[in-house]
Design a protein around this motif. Structure first.
Motif, PDB file in Angstrom:
ATOM      1  N   TYR A  40       0.812  -1.213   0.000  1.00 47.52           N
ATOM      2  CA  TYR A  40       0.000   0.000   0.000  1.00 47.52           C
ATOM      3  C   TYR A  40       0.850   1.270   0.000  1.00 47.52           C
ATOM      4  O   TYR A  40       0.366   2.341  -0.369  1.00 47.52           O
ATOM      5  N   CYS A  41       2.109   1.148   0.409  1.00 51.47           N
ATOM      6  CA  CYS A  41       3.016   2.306   0.393  1.00 51.47           C
ATOM      7  C   CYS A  41       3.820   2.386  -0.900  1.00 51.47           C
ATOM      8  O   CYS A  41       4.684   3.256  -1.030  1.00 51.47           O
ATOM      9  N   SER A  42       3.526   1.484  -1.849  1.00 53.19           N
ATOM     10  CA  SER A  42       4.331   1.421  -3.078  1.00 53.19           C
ATOM     11  C   SER A  42       4.406   2.747  -3.838  1.00 53.19           C
ATOM     12  O   SER A  42       5.470   3.082  -4.366  1.00 53.19           O
ATOM     13  N   PRO A  43       3.317   3.566  -3.924  1.00 51.72           N
ATOM     14  CA  PRO A  43       3.462   4.850  -4.612  1.00 51.72           C
ATOM     15  C   PRO A  43       4.512   5.748  -3.967  1.00 51.72           C
ATOM     16  O   PRO A  43       5.262   6.440  -4.663  1.00 51.72           O
ATOM     17  N   ALA A  44       4.582   5.740  -2.628  1.00 50.72           N
ATOM     18  CA  ALA A  44       5.576   6.562  -1.924  1.00 50.72           C
ATOM     19  C   ALA A  44       6.983   6.021  -2.148  1.00 50.72           C
ATOM     20  O   ALA A  44       7.941   6.786  -2.319  1.00 50.72           O
ATOM     21  N   ILE A  45       7.111   4.695  -2.163  1.00 53.32           N
ATOM     22  CA  ILE A  45       8.424   4.068  -2.404  1.00 53.32           C
ATOM     23  C   ILE A  45       8.916   4.436  -3.802  1.00 53.32           C
ATOM     24  O   ILE A  45      10.090   4.786  -3.992  1.00 53.32           O
ATOM     25  N   LYS A  46       8.011   4.399  -4.796  1.00 56.98           N
ATOM     26  CA  LYS A  46       8.393   4.723  -6.173  1.00 56.98           C
ATOM     27  C   LYS A  46       8.763   6.190  -6.336  1.00 56.98           C
ATOM     28  O   LYS A  46       9.496   6.556  -7.255  1.00 56.98           O
ATOM     29  N   GLN A  47       8.253   7.026  -5.423  1.00 61.72           N
ATOM     30  CA  GLN A  47       8.603   8.451  -5.451  1.00 61.72           C
ATOM     31  C   GLN A  47       9.912   8.721  -4.716  1.00 61.72           C
ATOM     32  O   GLN A  47      10.358   9.860  -4.655  1.00 61.72           O
TER      33      GLN A  47
END
Length: 457
Positions: A40-47
């Protein structure tokens, strides 16, 4: 350098909603760290934000309780009641959580309102908190119904205010009933009961610090609240102390997936069609959290398939989510293209209408891309019904009932929007202008800095 910890609810949409704020804080010199489930935190990790994994809920989640319900629920709960196995596991989870947070050593934690109980655990660690609300504000207002309501209020109407008061009363009764229902169903092993025990053990009083006057669950009193859903999209609302309506704060760049060759091919095809002939494109997506409502989702996309067959001149694109088996829509009509997921914000520029479940991220992206909406709320428990009321209130589109509307009714509503497309677009453009002014503001950084300073004093 001060560290700000983001503890967002386990949903990709919640993480996406926080990204613009996280970027503003990072560019202002703060270290930003996300904690939670990696999925669920993948968008933040990709940023490129720092991330610390914590994949375990402290108290048993509803999903875990429902799994227990499918087994020998009663005997399991009797055993848990006498063995204290659930509370013991929760204590272990809490100890792990405290060690992880202590290692991060944040100066302040920004905690999702749907993780309200964690406020107490951060408090026990001596870490100041700010609540963050990704949906419309969920505390009562005399003019505004709970965000779980379909009701559209009217300004300066005594009848409307009376109806709003009844809706809030119903919501409070429903909240109290549900808490007691789960208490008896799981014999005190439910999430709220376990959380209360943990909070009592940490030296805090749950009942003195929370309010059940809420559209959903409960909220913590006297904690600064950042509302990052769009202020101008809400109904007219009275100002409140310690509530900062800073939205929209939307990172309008795509943050989920790079376009696949198939997606890029579709975009090129639509670009050509729109230049050479009158092509009307309808995009349909019910969001990323469809697994809880899979039967309803399957039924609706089958209706949409019939809608496409009834109007071969329109182009339909379905984003059905990873939980949906695309084979269930076979044979797919020639004017329908189906994806499990696609970069929605990138695709909306090619669309004339979006059929959406009414999530705040989808609505905000439609406004930034000037796309009228037909809203079919998927979940009656979240903000989707209230968001659909706001879409109608501001003249940004229409709405329907996902279980009741037939394919003919859906097509009729599509044609209603199509027949007044420019009128809806003009309303959206006015809303977009307000959104852009707010979205470029760095006011929120000053607000957070003042909150941090107030805690320090």
């Amino acid at each position: 350098m001060k560290t700000i910890l983001f503890d967002m609810y386990h949903g990709i949409g919640h993480t996406n909603s926080s990204l613009k704020l996280a970027k503003l804080l990072k560019s202002s010199g703060y270290k930003v760290v996300y904690i939670g489930h990696e999925q669920y935190c993948s968008p933040a990790i990709k940023q490129g934000f720092d991330f610390v994994g914590h994949n375990q809920d402290i108290a048993p989640s509803m999903k875990q309780l429902e799994l227990l319900n499918k087994r020998s629920m009663f005997f399991e709960n009797i055993n848990n009641l006498f063995s204290d196995s659930v509370i013991k596991e929760a204590r272990r989870n809490l100890t792990t959580f405290k060690h992880i947070v202590a290692d991060i050593a944040p100066d302040i934690a920004i905690v999702d309102e749907e993780h309200t109980a964690r406020y107490f655990f951060y408090k026990a660690l001596g870490i100041p908190t700010i609540s963050i609300q990704t949906m419309p504000e969920k505390t009562p207002d005399v003019n505004i119904p709970p965000f779980t309501s379909y009701f559209c209020p009217q300004e300066d109407s005594v009848l409307s205010r009376y109806m709003v008061s009844l809706l809030w009363l119903r919501q409070r009764i429903k909240n109290c009933f549900m808490y007691r229902y789960y208490l008896f169903k799981y014999l005190g092993q439910d999430s709220l009961s376990i959380t209360k025990r943990l909070i009592k053990e940490s030296g805090s009083s749950f009942s003195q610090l929370v309010s059940y006057k809420s559209s959903f669950k409960f909220c913590v009193k006297n904690t600064p609240l950042l509302v990052i859903s769009a202020t101008d999209f809400d109904f007219p609302r009275h100002p409140k102390n310690n509530v900062f309506r800073i939205g929209p704060l939307k990172d309008i760049e795509n943050t989920i997936n790079a376009g696949s060759p198939r997606f890029e091919s579709l975009c090129q095809k639509l670009q050509v069609l729109k230049k050479s002939e009158e092509t009307f494109v309808i995009f349909c997506s019910l969001g990323t959290i469809t697994f809880s409502y899979l039967k309803k989702t399957i039924c609706f996309f089958k209706k949409m398939k019939k809608v496409a067959l009834m109007n071969a001149k329109m182009q339909f694109v379905f984003s059905v989510s990873e939980f949906f088996e695309i084979e269930q829509l076979q044979p797919v009509p020639k004017n329908v293209t189906v994806f499990s997921n696609l970069p929605q914000n990138d695709f909306l520029q090619y669309c004339d209408i979006m059929i959406t479940h009414g999530g705040m991220n989808s609505i905000t992206e439609c406004i930034f891309n000037e796309v009228p909406m037909l809203v079919y709320p998927l979940s009656p428990q979240w903000d989707q019904p209230g968001n659909s009321a706001r879409v109608v209130y501001h003249g940004l589109g229409l709405r329907g009932k996902i279980g009741r509307d037939s394919p003919k009714t859906i097509l009729k509503k599509i044609n209603q929007i199509k027949g007044n497309l420019e009128g809806y677009k003009n309303n959206i453009r006015q809303m977009k202008k307000k959104f852009e002014e707010k979205n470029e503001s760095i006011e929120v950084v000053n607000i957070i800095e003042s909150i941090i300073n107030s805690y320090a004093n």
